[in-house]
Scaffold this motif. Structure first.
Motif, PDB file in Angstrom:
ATOM      1  N   PHE A 153       3.316 -11.198  -6.578  1.00  0.00           N
ATOM      2  CA  PHE A 153       3.207 -12.237  -5.555  1.00  0.00           C
ATOM      3  C   PHE A 153       4.138 -11.859  -4.401  1.00  0.00           C
ATOM      4  O   PHE A 153       5.359 -11.802  -4.565  1.00  0.00           O
ATOM      5  CB  PHE A 153       3.570 -13.597  -6.142  1.00  0.00           C
ATOM      6  N   TYR A 154       3.529 -11.614  -3.265  1.00  0.00           N
ATOM      7  CA  TYR A 154       4.272 -11.098  -2.109  1.00  0.00           C
ATOM      8  C   TYR A 154       4.621 -12.214  -1.145  1.00  0.00           C
ATOM      9  O   TYR A 154       3.754 -13.004  -0.750  1.00  0.00           O
ATOM     10  CB  TYR A 154       3.428 -10.038  -1.390  1.00  0.00           C
ATOM     11  N   ASN A 155       5.906 -12.294  -0.759  1.00  0.00           N
ATOM     12  CA  ASN A 155       6.324 -13.291   0.227  1.00  0.00           C
ATOM     13  C   ASN A 155       7.287 -12.699   1.252  1.00  0.00           C
ATOM     14  O   ASN A 155       8.180 -13.383   1.750  1.00  0.00           O
ATOM     15  CB  ASN A 155       6.943 -14.512  -0.464  1.00  0.00           C
ATOM     16  N   GLY A 156       7.086 -11.438   1.588  1.00  0.00           N
ATOM     17  CA  GLY A 156       7.945 -10.779   2.565  1.00  0.00           C
ATOM     18  C   GLY A 156       7.514 -11.058   3.996  1.00  0.00           C
ATOM     19  O   GLY A 156       6.479 -11.668   4.251  1.00  0.00           O
ATOM     20  N   VAL A 157       8.317 -10.579   4.943  1.00  0.00           N
ATOM     21  CA  VAL A 157       8.037 -10.814   6.363  1.00  0.00           C
ATOM     22  C   VAL A 157       7.107  -9.751   6.942  1.00  0.00           C
ATOM     23  O   VAL A 157       6.517  -9.961   8.004  1.00  0.00           O
ATOM     24  CB  VAL A 157       9.348 -10.864   7.175  1.00  0.00           C
ATOM     25  N   GLN A 158       6.966  -8.618   6.277  1.00  0.00           N
ATOM     26  CA  GLN A 158       6.053  -7.585   6.749  1.00  0.00           C
ATOM     27  C   GLN A 158       4.614  -8.060   6.577  1.00  0.00           C
ATOM     28  O   GLN A 158       4.250  -8.596   5.538  1.00  0.00           O
ATOM     29  CB  GLN A 158       6.276  -6.282   5.965  1.00  0.00           C
ATOM     30  N   THR A 159       3.791  -7.899   7.607  1.00  0.00           N
ATOM     31  CA  THR A 159       2.410  -8.364   7.552  1.00  0.00           C
ATOM     32  C   THR A 159       1.608  -7.583   6.528  1.00  0.00           C
ATOM     33  O   THR A 159       1.549  -6.351   6.574  1.00  0.00           O
ATOM     34  CB  THR A 159       1.735  -8.241   8.928  1.00  0.00           C
ATOM     35  N   LYS A 160       1.007  -8.315   5.596  1.00  0.00           N
ATOM     36  CA  LYS A 160       0.165  -7.713   4.567  1.00  0.00           C
ATOM     37  C   LYS A 160      -1.091  -8.564   4.406  1.00  0.00           C
ATOM     38  O   LYS A 160      -1.087  -9.759   4.732  1.00  0.00           O
ATOM     39  CB  LYS A 160       0.922  -7.624   3.228  1.00  0.00           C
ATOM     40  N   PRO A 161      -2.168  -7.983   3.909  1.00  0.00           N
ATOM     41  CA  PRO A 161      -3.403  -8.758   3.735  1.00  0.00           C
ATOM     42  C   PRO A 161      -3.247  -9.832   2.671  1.00  0.00           C
ATOM     43  O   PRO A 161      -2.273  -9.843   1.907  1.00  0.00           O
ATOM     44  CB  PRO A 161      -4.425  -7.698   3.313  1.00  0.00           C
ATOM     45  N   ALA A 162      -4.217 -10.734   2.615  1.00  0.00           N
ATOM     46  CA  ALA A 162      -4.177 -11.816   1.634  1.00  0.00           C
ATOM     47  C   ALA A 162      -4.127 -11.259   0.218  1.00  0.00           C
ATOM     48  O   ALA A 162      -3.402 -11.777  -0.637  1.00  0.00           O
ATOM     49  CB  ALA A 162      -5.387 -12.729   1.809  1.00  0.00           C
ATOM     50  N   LYS A 163      -4.907 -10.224  -0.030  1.00  0.00           N
ATOM     51  CA  LYS A 163      -4.900  -9.573  -1.338  1.00  0.00           C
ATOM     52  C   LYS A 163      -5.103  -8.071  -1.144  1.00  0.00           C
ATOM     53  O   LYS A 163      -5.800  -7.643  -0.225  1.00  0.00           O
ATOM     54  CB  LYS A 163      -6.013 -10.130  -2.235  1.00  0.00           C
ATOM     55  N   MET A 164      -4.503  -7.299  -2.002  1.00  0.00           N
ATOM     56  CA  MET A 164      -4.732  -5.860  -2.002  1.00  0.00           C
ATOM     57  C   MET A 164      -4.470  -5.304  -3.390  1.00  0.00           C
ATOM     58  O   MET A 164      -3.731  -5.911  -4.185  1.00  0.00           O
ATOM     59  CB  MET A 164      -3.864  -5.147  -0.962  1.00  0.00           C
ATOM     60  N   THR A 165      -5.095  -4.191  -3.701  1.00  0.00           N
ATOM     61  CA  THR A 165      -4.937  -3.575  -5.012  1.00  0.00           C
ATOM     62  C   THR A 165      -4.121  -2.297  -4.882  1.00  0.00           C
ATOM     63  O   THR A 165      -4.433  -1.428  -4.060  1.00  0.00           O
ATOM     64  CB  THR A 165      -6.305  -3.250  -5.636  1.00  0.00           C
ATOM     65  N   LEU A 166      -3.072  -2.212  -5.673  1.00  0.00           N
ATOM     66  CA  LEU A 166      -2.223  -1.022  -5.712  1.00  0.00           C
ATOM     67  C   LEU A 166      -2.544  -0.262  -6.993  1.00  0.00           C
ATOM     68  O   LEU A 166      -2.678  -0.860  -8.060  1.00  0.00           O
ATOM     69  CB  LEU A 166      -0.746  -1.411  -5.685  1.00  0.00           C
ATOM     70  N   LYS A 167      -2.662   1.049  -6.882  1.00  0.00           N
ATOM     71  CA  LYS A 167      -3.057   1.864  -8.028  1.00  0.00           C
ATOM     72  C   LYS A 167      -2.008   2.927  -8.332  1.00  0.00           C
ATOM     73  O   LYS A 167      -1.444   3.535  -7.420  1.00  0.00           O
ATOM     74  CB  LYS A 167      -4.403   2.542  -7.757  1.00  0.00           C
ATOM     75  N   LEU A 168      -1.784   3.155  -9.600  1.00  0.00           N
ATOM     76  CA  LEU A 168      -0.857   4.199 -10.026  1.00  0.00           C
ATOM     77  C   LEU A 168      -1.311   5.566  -9.519  1.00  0.00           C
ATOM     78  O   LEU A 168      -0.492   6.397  -9.121  1.00  0.00           O
ATOM     79  CB  LEU A 168      -0.754   4.216 -11.557  1.00  0.00           C
ATOM     80  N   SER A 169      -2.601   5.789  -9.506  1.00  0.00           N
ATOM     81  CA  SER A 169      -3.137   7.100  -9.114  1.00  0.00           C
ATOM     82  C   SER A 169      -2.832   7.441  -7.659  1.00  0.00           C
ATOM     83  O   SER A 169      -2.872   8.610  -7.275  1.00  0.00           O
ATOM     84  CB  SER A 169      -4.646   7.154  -9.351  1.00  0.00           C
ATOM     85  N   ASP A 170      -2.511   6.448  -6.840  1.00  0.00           N
ATOM     86  CA  ASP A 170      -2.148   6.724  -5.448  1.00  0.00           C
ATOM     87  C   ASP A 170      -0.877   7.564  -5.362  1.00  0.00           C
ATOM     88  O   ASP A 170      -0.626   8.214  -4.347  1.00  0.00           O
ATOM     89  CB  ASP A 170      -1.951   5.417  -4.676  1.00  0.00           C
TER      90      ASP A 170
END
Length: 219
Positions: free
Chosen positions: A121-138
């Protein structure tokens, strides 16, 4: 500035853990995420890795429910390494579960394990989309080869302008999100993090936002 950022991360992480380590709120958030209506918090088994430090990595909240293993993290600063961190959390938790159940890892019978879900759950000040998927393979150095291991983490933005429908389904998530936004507002107006945190707490109590929870922990 480094000390201020550290203080910000610590109070947010501590509060997130304090709220969602309670079975009632953990189940409420599970229901909100899964559009379910389970109503027995005693079916929740908290598995958060307490006092575990591994290359400065701490687990926020995890629990077993409905044959699943839920990992919920808070993130005030975007960190692309969250899938790798969750890999460590999963490995450590599975090891503890298998050891506790005295399973034979080298036996001929398949050991069944709870299905994992990893959410930040992201609550930082940097602009990020409503949802995004992060992958280990990245993170794999050689992107031309399909590796044998994948782990995905869904990042959900809980800042004030995002995912309101989800927050409306969970009083705890809404309260946490609002509290953090009020601390940020007061801190931005010149208060110290401590002063802002106390004023935000009073605001939540006065406006009946997780009021009982905050009253119990006022001191």
């Amino acid at each position: 500035m480094a000390d201020k950022n550290k203080a910000n991360r610590e109070y947010k992480s501590s509060l997130f853990n304090c709220i969602f380590s309670q079975k009632e709120y953990a189940l409420q958030l599970y229901n909100a995420l899964n559009d379910s209506d389970y109503d027995n918090p005693e079916d929740v088994r908290i598995t958060t890795l307490e006092n575990v430090v591994f290359i400065n990595i701490y687990n926020d909240v995890s629990f077993m429910f409905n044959s699943t293993l839920q990992f919920y993290e808070h993130q005030s600063t975007f960190n692309p390494n969250i899938p790798l961190r969750n890999l460590f959390y999963l490995s450590n938790t599975y090891e503890k579960l298998i050891h506790k159940q005295e399973e034979d890892l080298y036996g001929s019978c398949l050991i069944q394990i709870p299905t994992p879900t990893c959410i930040v759950f992201y609550n930082g000040v940097q602009t990020k989309p409503a949802k995004m998927t992060l992958k280990l393979s990245d993170a794999y150095i050689n992107q031309e080869i399909e590796g044998s291991l994948e782990l995905t983490v869904q990042m959900i933005n809980i800042n004030s302008d995002y995912n309101q429908e989800l927050k409306n389904k969970s009083d705890a998530l809404y309260g946490y999100s609002l509290y953090i936004s009020k601390v940020r507002e007061y801190n931005g107006n010149g208060m110290s993090v401590k002063e802002a945190a106390i004023k935000a707490l009073d605001y939540c109590i006065d406006n009946d936002i997780l009021a009982d929870f905050f009253k119990e922990r006022r001191n």
